[in-house]
Write a protein that holds these residues in place. Sequence first.
Motif, mmCIF file in Angstrom:
data_model
loop_
_atom_site.group_PDB
_atom_site.id
_atom_site.type_symbol
_atom_site.label_atom_id
_atom_site.label_comp_id
_atom_site.label_asym_id
_atom_site.label_seq_id
_atom_site.Cartn_x
_atom_site.Cartn_y
_atom_site.Cartn_z
ATOM 1 N N LEU A 25 -3.158 -10.958 9.244
ATOM 2 C CA LEU A 25 -4.045 -11.092 8.091
ATOM 3 C C LEU A 25 -3.327 -10.653 6.815
ATOM 4 C CD1 LEU A 25 -6.774 -11.481 6.665
ATOM 5 C CD2 LEU A 25 -7.417 -9.187 7.444
ATOM 6 N N VAL A 26 -2.667 -9.496 6.851
ATOM 7 C CA VAL A 26 -1.930 -9.013 5.682
ATOM 8 C C VAL A 26 -0.837 -10.003 5.304
ATOM 9 C CG1 VAL A 26 -0.368 -7.200 4.853
ATOM 10 C CG2 VAL A 26 -2.464 -6.597 6.096
ATOM 11 N N ASP A 27 -0.112 -10.501 6.293
ATOM 12 C CA ASP A 27 0.947 -11.475 6.047
ATOM 13 C C ASP A 27 0.384 -12.725 5.373
ATOM 14 O OD1 ASP A 27 3.598 -12.615 6.292
ATOM 15 O OD2 ASP A 27 2.814 -13.808 7.941
ATOM 16 N N SER A 28 -0.772 -13.175 5.827
ATOM 17 C CA SER A 28 -1.407 -14.343 5.233
ATOM 18 C C SER A 28 -1.774 -14.106 3.775
ATOM 19 C CB SER A 28 -2.658 -14.715 6.042
ATOM 20 O OG SER A 28 -3.385 -15.749 5.424
ATOM 21 N N LEU A 29 -2.304 -12.921 3.471
ATOM 22 C CA LEU A 29 -2.702 -12.605 2.092
ATOM 23 C C LEU A 29 -1.483 -12.480 1.182
ATOM 24 C CD1 LEU A 29 -5.474 -9.994 2.926
ATOM 25 C CD2 LEU A 29 -5.851 -12.272 1.958
ATOM 26 N N VAL A 30 -0.444 -11.796 1.650
ATOM 27 C CA VAL A 30 0.769 -11.639 0.842
ATOM 28 C C VAL A 30 1.431 -12.992 0.616
ATOM 29 C CG1 VAL A 30 3.088 -10.620 0.762
ATOM 30 C CG2 VAL A 30 1.146 -9.258 1.551
ATOM 31 N N PRO A 39 10.694 -9.816 -4.383
ATOM 32 C CA PRO A 39 9.756 -8.788 -4.839
ATOM 33 C C PRO A 39 10.009 -7.447 -4.156
ATOM 34 C CG PRO A 39 8.706 -10.192 -3.231
ATOM 35 C CD PRO A 39 10.043 -10.819 -3.531
ATOM 36 N N VAL A 40 9.570 -6.387 -4.825
ATOM 37 C CA VAL A 40 9.564 -5.041 -4.236
ATOM 38 C C VAL A 40 8.165 -4.797 -3.691
ATOM 39 C CG1 VAL A 40 9.807 -2.574 -4.649
ATOM 40 C CG2 VAL A 40 11.348 -4.190 -5.793
ATOM 41 N N ILE A 41 8.081 -4.558 -2.386
ATOM 42 C CA ILE A 41 6.815 -4.349 -1.696
ATOM 43 C C ILE A 41 6.807 -2.937 -1.133
ATOM 44 C CG2 ILE A 41 5.313 -5.122 0.189
ATOM 45 C CD1 ILE A 41 6.689 -7.884 -0.057
ATOM 46 N N VAL A 42 5.754 -2.197 -1.391
ATOM 47 C CA VAL A 42 5.626 -0.837 -0.868
ATOM 48 C C VAL A 42 4.471 -0.797 0.122
ATOM 49 C CG1 VAL A 42 5.202 1.585 -1.402
ATOM 50 C CG2 VAL A 42 6.577 0.184 -2.961
ATOM 51 N N ASP A 43 4.773 -0.419 1.348
ATOM 52 C CA ASP A 43 3.758 -0.276 2.395
ATOM 53 C C ASP A 43 3.384 1.202 2.460
ATOM 54 O OD1 ASP A 43 2.109 -0.451 4.558
ATOM 55 O OD2 ASP A 43 3.649 -1.058 5.995
ATOM 56 N N ALA A 87 0.175 9.625 -0.692
ATOM 57 C CA ALA A 87 -0.154 8.421 -1.455
ATOM 58 C C ALA A 87 -0.547 8.744 -2.889
ATOM 59 C CB ALA A 87 -1.288 7.662 -0.765
ATOM 60 N N GLU A 88 -1.053 9.943 -3.120
ATOM 61 C CA GLU A 88 -1.496 10.339 -4.458
ATOM 62 C C GLU A 88 -0.337 10.635 -5.410
ATOM 63 O OE1 GLU A 88 -4.472 12.195 -1.475
ATOM 64 O OE2 GLU A 88 -2.306 11.766 -1.614
ATOM 65 N N ARG A 89 0.884 10.836 -4.869
ATOM 66 C CA ARG A 89 2.023 11.243 -5.700
ATOM 67 C C ARG A 89 3.263 10.497 -5.230
ATOM 68 N NH1 ARG A 89 -0.778 15.502 -4.130
ATOM 69 N NH2 ARG A 89 0.721 16.001 -2.485
ATOM 70 N N ILE A 101 0.905 -2.532 -0.216
ATOM 71 C CA ILE A 101 0.084 -2.755 0.977
ATOM 72 C C ILE A 101 -0.540 -1.427 1.356
ATOM 73 C CG2 ILE A 101 0.045 -3.621 3.340
ATOM 74 C CD1 ILE A 101 0.971 -5.672 1.235
ATOM 75 N N ALA A 102 -1.851 -1.416 1.527
ATOM 76 C CA ALA A 102 -2.556 -0.191 1.921
ATOM 77 C C ALA A 102 -3.552 -0.557 3.019
ATOM 78 C CB ALA A 102 -3.271 0.424 0.720
ATOM 79 N N THR A 103 -3.061 -0.606 4.246
ATOM 80 C CA THR A 103 -3.902 -1.002 5.368
ATOM 81 C C THR A 103 -4.485 0.238 6.039
ATOM 82 O OG1 THR A 103 -1.927 -1.135 6.779
ATOM 83 C CG2 THR A 103 -2.716 -3.179 5.821
ATOM 84 N N ASP A 104 -5.786 0.401 5.888
ATOM 85 C CA ASP A 104 -6.524 1.471 6.545
ATOM 86 C C ASP A 104 -5.955 2.851 6.206
ATOM 87 O OD1 ASP A 104 -7.918 -0.635 7.541
ATOM 88 O OD2 ASP A 104 -7.470 -0.255 9.648
ATOM 89 N N ILE A 105 -5.809 3.122 4.903
ATOM 90 C CA ILE A 105 -5.385 4.468 4.501
ATOM 91 C C ILE A 105 -6.396 5.139 3.571
ATOM 92 C CG2 ILE A 105 -2.943 3.880 4.755
ATOM 93 C CD1 ILE A 105 -2.891 4.264 1.603
ATOM 94 N N LEU A 106 -7.103 4.383 2.735
ATOM 95 C CA LEU A 106 -7.996 5.016 1.759
ATOM 96 C C LEU A 106 -9.059 5.880 2.433
ATOM 97 C CD1 LEU A 106 -8.635 2.211 -0.903
ATOM 98 C CD2 LEU A 106 -6.966 4.075 -0.963
ATOM 99 N N GLU A 107 -9.482 5.469 3.626
ATOM 100 C CA GLU A 107 -10.531 6.208 4.326
ATOM 101 C C GLU A 107 -10.058 7.582 4.818
ATOM 102 O OE1 GLU A 107 -8.470 3.616 7.404
ATOM 103 O OE2 GLU A 107 -9.146 3.433 5.324
ATOM 104 N N HIS A 108 -8.744 7.816 4.783
ATOM 105 C CA HIS A 108 -8.193 9.106 5.208
ATOM 106 C C HIS A 108 -8.169 10.137 4.077
ATOM 107 C CE1 HIS A 108 -6.562 7.747 9.136
ATOM 108 N NE2 HIS A 108 -6.404 6.598 8.517
ATOM 109 N N LEU A 109 -8.362 9.682 2.839
ATOM 110 C CA LEU A 109 -8.033 10.503 1.681
ATOM 111 C C LEU A 109 -9.281 10.977 0.950
ATOM 112 C CD1 LEU A 109 -5.140 8.198 0.504
ATOM 113 C CD2 LEU A 109 -4.958 10.286 1.862
#
Length: 244
Positions: A25-30, A39-43, A87-89, A101-109
Amino acid sequence: MNPAEYERMYRYEDHYWWFVSRRELVDSLVGRLPLPPKPVIVDVGCGTGATAVLLQRYGTVIGVDISSLALSWSRKRGLANLLLSAAERLPIVGNRVDVIIATDILEHLDDDVAVLKEFHRVLKPGGYVVVTVPAYSILWSEHDLALMHRRRYVARVLAKRGRLAGFEVIRLTYALFFLFPLALVMRLLKRTPPPHKEPEAQLPPLPEWLNRFLIRFQRVETSLLHCCNFPWGVSVVAVLRKPC
């Protein structure tokens, strides 16, 4: 995340339907973004690195994780551009990144808006964030406890968080739409772990034929997402853009 979950993730990521489907899914969106050359991509929250490996076909990929254990598993996949950071810094100069790319991380923070603002800082004008988060508090279960989630989302809340951080919401949908009823039943049956047992992510072993079927089934849904949004699902998916 519980340390034992990283080892499980490493073993499961290459073949288990959940990880394969989310990665595709992520690959499809990117792949549908108007990317510049190289491009520079940050996971961010790269975990054990399978998504970062896949995204290398688009350009330079930097993996970021707060866990040195996670990064050690990423190195086993041959990844070299790795940063140990919250992720905050992010230790990245502002206006330098094309895609985050931020797959399933916001819910941890604790402060998801602060994290999104940090993404906004490091992105170039016109850069994108691809975000997935778990959906619906009714799905809260032992799985969330094992992964140390703080919350689950609905689409409008994720969109609001993105706008508060200064982003335009380019795409907003749910995913795992067709499997939502099954997920709801399974999660309600495992709301909490048995007494005296450590919570464990819900990745039940599957027969190989069923695992292959679920991967193919989710590929159909991913292809449908090219032309429509789903009104509910197990995950919320957003594509956010930093205005030029």
